[in-house]
Scaffold this motif. Structure first.
Motif, PDB file in Angstrom:
ATOM      1  N   PRO A  33       1.049  -1.192  -0.030  1.00 15.60           N
ATOM      2  CA  PRO A  33      -0.091   0.159   0.010  1.00 15.60           C
ATOM      3  C   PRO A  33       1.034   1.293   0.058  1.00 15.60           C
ATOM      4  CG  PRO A  33      -0.662  -1.459   1.806  1.00 15.60           C
ATOM      5  CD  PRO A  33       0.668  -2.027   1.336  1.00 15.60           C
ATOM      6  N   VAL A  34       0.518   2.198  -0.809  1.00 16.60           N
ATOM      7  CA  VAL A  34       1.356   3.584  -0.992  1.00 16.60           C
ATOM      8  C   VAL A  34       0.185   4.605  -1.114  1.00 16.60           C
ATOM      9  CG1 VAL A  34       2.832   4.957  -2.536  1.00 16.60           C
ATOM     10  CG2 VAL A  34       3.214   2.112  -2.341  1.00 16.60           C
ATOM     11  N   PHE A  35       0.788   5.473  -0.168  1.00 17.68           N
ATOM     12  CA  PHE A  35       0.145   6.984  -0.265  1.00 17.68           C
ATOM     13  C   PHE A  35       1.188   7.962  -0.633  1.00 17.68           C
ATOM     14  CE2 PHE A  35      -1.065  10.903   1.472  1.00 17.68           C
ATOM     15  CZ  PHE A  35      -2.352  11.181   0.902  1.00 17.68           C
ATOM     16  N   ILE A  36       0.828   8.791  -1.471  1.00 18.13           N
ATOM     17  CA  ILE A  36       1.650   9.974  -2.212  1.00 18.13           C
ATOM     18  C   ILE A  36       1.106  11.193  -1.774  1.00 18.13           C
ATOM     19  CG2 ILE A  36       2.695  10.805  -4.245  1.00 18.13           C
ATOM     20  CD1 ILE A  36       1.813   8.058  -5.436  1.00 18.13           C
ATOM     21  N   LEU A  37       1.900  12.077  -1.209  1.00 15.54           N
ATOM     22  CA  LEU A  37       1.287  13.440  -1.050  1.00 15.54           C
ATOM     23  C   LEU A  37       1.904  14.115  -2.360  1.00 15.54           C
ATOM     24  CD1 LEU A  37       0.714  16.038   0.751  1.00 15.54           C
ATOM     25  CD2 LEU A  37       2.782  16.164   1.810  1.00 15.54           C
ATOM     26  N   ASP A  38       0.768  14.207  -3.443  1.00 16.74           N
ATOM     27  CA  ASP A  38       1.208  14.512  -4.582  1.00 16.74           C
ATOM     28  C   ASP A  38       0.972  16.018  -5.009  1.00 16.74           C
ATOM     29  OD1 ASP A  38      -1.509  14.384  -5.341  1.00 16.74           O
ATOM     30  OD2 ASP A  38      -1.472  12.195  -5.833  1.00 16.74           O
ATOM     31  N   GLU A  39       0.917  16.177  -6.345  1.00 13.42           N
ATOM     32  CA  GLU A  39       0.669  17.403  -6.903  1.00 13.42           C
ATOM     33  C   GLU A  39      -0.826  17.971  -6.501  1.00 13.42           C
ATOM     34  OE1 GLU A  39       0.496  14.506 -10.484  1.00 13.42           O
ATOM     35  OE2 GLU A  39       1.544  14.780  -8.743  1.00 13.42           O
ATOM     36  N   VAL A  40      -1.876  16.927  -6.513  1.00 16.29           N
ATOM     37  CA  VAL A  40      -2.976  17.365  -6.161  1.00 16.29           C
ATOM     38  C   VAL A  40      -3.516  17.596  -4.707  1.00 16.29           C
ATOM     39  CG1 VAL A  40      -5.491  16.450  -6.496  1.00 16.29           C
ATOM     40  CG2 VAL A  40      -4.073  16.151  -8.183  1.00 16.29           C
ATOM     41  N   VAL A  41      -2.978  16.617  -4.005  1.00 15.41           N
ATOM     42  CA  VAL A  41      -2.989  16.771  -2.391  1.00 15.41           C
ATOM     43  C   VAL A  41      -2.434  17.838  -1.952  1.00 15.41           C
ATOM     44  CG1 VAL A  41      -2.869  15.585  -0.273  1.00 15.41           C
ATOM     45  CG2 VAL A  41      -3.211  14.204  -2.221  1.00 15.41           C
ATOM     46  N   GLU A  42      -1.202  18.228  -2.515  1.00 17.92           N
ATOM     47  CA  GLU A  42      -0.537  19.727  -2.170  1.00 17.92           C
ATOM     48  C   GLU A  42      -1.280  20.876  -2.270  1.00 17.92           C
ATOM     49  OE1 GLU A  42       2.226  19.940  -0.499  1.00 17.92           O
ATOM     50  OE2 GLU A  42       3.809  18.390  -1.200  1.00 17.92           O
ATOM     51  N   ARG A  43      -2.399  20.991  -3.424  1.00 20.30           N
ATOM     52  CA  ARG A  43      -3.144  21.941  -3.282  1.00 20.30           C
ATOM     53  C   ARG A  43      -4.291  22.065  -2.624  1.00 20.30           C
ATOM     54  NH1 ARG A  43      -1.683  20.971  -9.012  1.00 20.30           N
ATOM     55  NH2 ARG A  43      -3.936  19.784  -9.502  1.00 20.30           N
ATOM     56  N   HIS A  44      -4.650  20.903  -1.616  1.00 23.77           N
ATOM     57  CA  HIS A  44      -5.663  21.189  -0.757  1.00 23.77           C
ATOM     58  C   HIS A  44      -5.637  22.328   0.139  1.00 23.77           C
ATOM     59  CE1 HIS A  44      -7.035  17.401  -2.443  1.00 23.77           C
ATOM     60  NE2 HIS A  44      -6.766  16.559  -1.588  1.00 23.77           N
ATOM     61  N   GLY A  45      -6.802  22.709   0.707  1.00 22.71           N
ATOM     62  CA  GLY A  45      -6.893  23.680   1.737  1.00 22.71           C
ATOM     63  C   GLY A  45      -6.263  23.333   2.859  1.00 22.71           C
ATOM     64  N   ALA A  46      -6.292  24.155   4.095  1.00 24.05           N
ATOM     65  CA  ALA A  46      -5.734  23.834   5.258  1.00 24.05           C
ATOM     66  C   ALA A  46      -6.537  22.784   5.882  1.00 24.05           C
ATOM     67  CB  ALA A  46      -5.747  25.143   6.305  1.00 24.05           C
ATOM     68  N   ALA A  47      -7.704  22.912   6.103  1.00 23.09           N
ATOM     69  CA  ALA A  47      -8.534  22.043   7.172  1.00 23.09           C
ATOM     70  C   ALA A  47      -8.498  20.437   6.250  1.00 23.09           C
ATOM     71  CB  ALA A  47      -9.967  22.452   7.120  1.00 23.09           C
ATOM     72  N   PRO A  48      -8.889  20.388   4.930  1.00 24.58           N
ATOM     73  CA  PRO A  48      -8.980  19.144   4.333  1.00 24.58           C
ATOM     74  C   PRO A  48      -7.683  18.364   4.301  1.00 24.58           C
ATOM     75  CG  PRO A  48      -9.418  20.853   2.691  1.00 24.58           C
ATOM     76  CD  PRO A  48      -9.512  21.331   3.993  1.00 24.58           C
ATOM     77  N   LYS A  49      -6.531  19.299   4.074  1.00 24.72           N
ATOM     78  CA  LYS A  49      -5.160  18.631   4.057  1.00 24.72           C
ATOM     79  C   LYS A  49      -4.666  18.134   5.584  1.00 24.72           C
ATOM     80  CE  LYS A  49      -0.580  19.595   2.252  1.00 24.72           C
ATOM     81  NZ  LYS A  49       0.261  20.859   1.742  1.00 24.72           N
ATOM     82  N   TRP A  50      -4.918  18.905   6.354  1.00 28.18           N
ATOM     83  CA  TRP A  50      -4.592  18.392   7.803  1.00 28.18           C
ATOM     84  C   TRP A  50      -5.633  16.997   8.069  1.00 28.18           C
ATOM     85  CZ3 TRP A  50      -8.434  19.570  12.052  1.00 28.18           C
ATOM     86  CH2 TRP A  50      -7.958  19.142  13.118  1.00 28.18           C
ATOM     87  N   ARG A  51      -6.896  17.138   7.774  1.00 29.98           N
ATOM     88  CA  ARG A  51      -7.770  16.001   8.125  1.00 29.98           C
ATOM     89  C   ARG A  51      -7.370  14.673   7.247  1.00 29.98           C
ATOM     90  NH1 ARG A  51      -9.874  11.918   8.428  1.00 29.98           N
ATOM     91  NH2 ARG A  51     -11.985  11.426   9.270  1.00 29.98           N
ATOM     92  N   LEU A  52      -7.054  15.096   6.091  1.00 28.99           N
ATOM     93  CA  LEU A  52      -6.505  13.784   5.077  1.00 28.99           C
ATOM     94  C   LEU A  52      -5.417  13.159   5.914  1.00 28.99           C
ATOM     95  CD1 LEU A  52      -6.551  12.064   2.411  1.00 28.99           C
ATOM     96  CD2 LEU A  52      -5.220  13.908   1.431  1.00 28.99           C
ATOM     97  N   GLY A  53      -4.243  13.985   6.354  1.00 26.05           N
ATOM     98  CA  GLY A  53      -2.922  13.336   6.884  1.00 26.05           C
ATOM     99  C   GLY A  53      -3.513  12.546   8.180  1.00 26.05           C
TER     100      GLY A  53
END
Length: 471
Positions: A33-53
């Motif tokens: 299993p691989v998760f990538i902090l990629d070009e799409v995820v990098e553009r997420h806003g503050a709250a969704p990026k944090w919650r995804l993490g």
């Protein structure tokens, strides 16, 4: 069978009912299993990026408990996958499809690149109930109105939920980043500590939430879901967003509730399908995420300047319209906003304040932990009048009468507005700890004496502007 398979994780942080994971494991080959902090995820806003993490971190622990491991990497998706393939000798990559334009652009490039390398690249349906291209009108087109869409799919079988597979492990694992090094909470600043207690992170928590709602909430859901002062909704949007539970699991739970005679079951199923409808539209008309779906609205004279005093007051929850301000503050403290309240704040921004829906859509993307690219775009365009199946342009929600109808005793407003409450609860006070320091707000700040735009004046201003357009 020793050649590994990569399972590329995106918004599917679960073991159960996970088509890509099941397909990867079915061969008997080792699965990485691989998760990538990629070009799409990098553009997420503050709250969704944090919650995804947070979701990724929780899913890593779930995988470990199942005898597997989560490999974390950062970089452009195709480059990272090629690196992991070179390190492991993997011969295939499986993932669950996403449908928003940014994800599709990334995924199409990944699939083309991997296939050119001689790697099997296989995508699966796992994020929604029905693939957008499989639901067609009688004339072969896509649906533009929700009710016919609902009627077309309500009798369909989305397939049984898939069981949790056994995860074959490789003899050795590739190196992994540490998620703490990614600092995915950085943009949240002090707000993370305030919002965190209100979250429901992980697959086990999601299944618990669904079970509790089916046992205790669905029977009164049809009426309670619009009551601002009670927890009358399922609150599953947070978990569906990150795939901690599948839409199919929610569908079958709702179907069982219907068979048991639960009064709110069909309404719940319609809400699950409403999410599918959003992705149906995003797939067929991707412009909905960034431009007016109804092109005739392109010349409409919305304000597009985010620096105005009106936009600032709206963002800060200080418009002087209590139900609107309470809703904005709920978002800063919990990371969510009641669905009825979302319609009110969107209507107030786009109609009373005559501001472009993109201002609100982008702000929600920054602040909501349950941000969903399709639902957010469709919801804002629906409220503004520029979208498919939209609220008519002449329908302008009156926030005062809406508050009287859906918050009769004012409990919702008192819960979130410290300045109007003699003994404000912690929920209201937490707002001042969650918002940016540079706003300079405290419980001692004066609340506006009057709305920046009254209900009557805002409605008339909107109608005047609409009357000059040929809709």
């Amino acid at each position: 069978m020793t050649t590994p398979i990569l399972y590329w994780i995106r918004r599917d942080l679960r073991l159960s009912d996970n088509p890509a994971l099941v397909a990867a494991c079915a061969s008997g080959a080792p699965v990485i299993p691989v998760f990538i902090l990629d070009e799409v995820v990098e553009r997420h806003g503050a709250a969704p990026k944090w919650r995804l993490g947070l979701g990724v971190e929780a899913f890593g622990k779930t995988l470990e408990a199942a005898g597997s491991r989560l490999i974390l990497r950062r970089g452009k998706a195709l480059d990272v996958l090629r690196d992991v393939i070179a390190e492991t000798g993997a011969g295939a990559v499986h993932w669950n499809r996403l449908y928003d334009p940014d994800a599709r652009k990334r995924d199409e490039a990944v699939k083309a690149g991997l296939k050119s390398d001689g790697i099997d690249a296989v995508s699966h349906r796992g994020h929604i109930l029905f693939e957008p291209w499989t639901v067609e009108t009688k004339t072969g087109g896509f649906y533009k109105v929700y009710t016919p869409f609902w009627k077309a799919v309500r009798g369909r079988d989305p397939g049984d939920a898939l069981p949790t597979p056994r995860l074959p492990a490789p003899d050795s694992w590739p190196a992994s980043d540490a998620i703490g090094d990614w600092a995915m909470a950085a943009a949240m600043d002090r707000g993370a500590a305030i919002v965190a207690p209100h979250l429901n992170v992980g697959e086990e928590a999601a299944r618990g939430r669904l079970g509790a709602f089916m046992a205790n909430g669905i029977d009164g859901y049809q009426d309670a879901r619009d009551n601002l002062a009670v927890n009358g909704t399922s609150l599953l949007s947070e978990n569906l967003t990150y795939g901690e539970i599948s839409a199919r699991a929610c569908w079958w739970a709702g179907k069982r509730a219907m068979e048991e005679g639960k009064s709110g079951a069909e309404t719940f199923l319609k809400e699950v399908v409403w999410r599918d409808f959003a992705y149906h539209l995003v797939h067929h008309t991707p412009r909905i995420t960034h431009a007016n779906w109804r092109e005739e609205w392109d010349a409409f004279p919305w304000n597009e300047d985010e620096r105005t005093a009106e936009v600032k007051a709206w963002k800060q929850g200080r418009t002087g319209m209590p139900v609107v301000d309470a809703a904005m503050r709920e978002m800063y403290v919990t990371g969510r906003m009641h669905n009825r309240a979302r319609m009110l704040v969107a209507s107030y921004l786009t109609k009373h304040l005559m501001c472009h829906w993109k201002i609100g859509m982008d702000w929600f993307e920054e602040c909501l932990v349950d941000w969903d690219p399709a639902s957010n775009a469709m919801g804002w365009q629906w409220s503004a009048g520029s979208g498919p199946d939209a609220t008519p342009y002449f329908r302008v929600f009156n926030p005062e009468t809406q508050a009287e109808k859906f918050d009769k005793q004012g409990r919702y407003r008192r819960r979130w507005l410290a300045e109007i409450t003699p003994k404000p609860p912690e929920t209201a006070l937490s707002y001042f700890e969650a918002v940016p320091r540079h706003w300079g707000l405290s419980p001692e700040s004066d609340y506006p004496d009057a709305p920046i735009v009254s209900a009557a004046d805002g409605r008339q201003r909107a109608l005047d502007a609409y009357s000059n357009r040929d809709f």
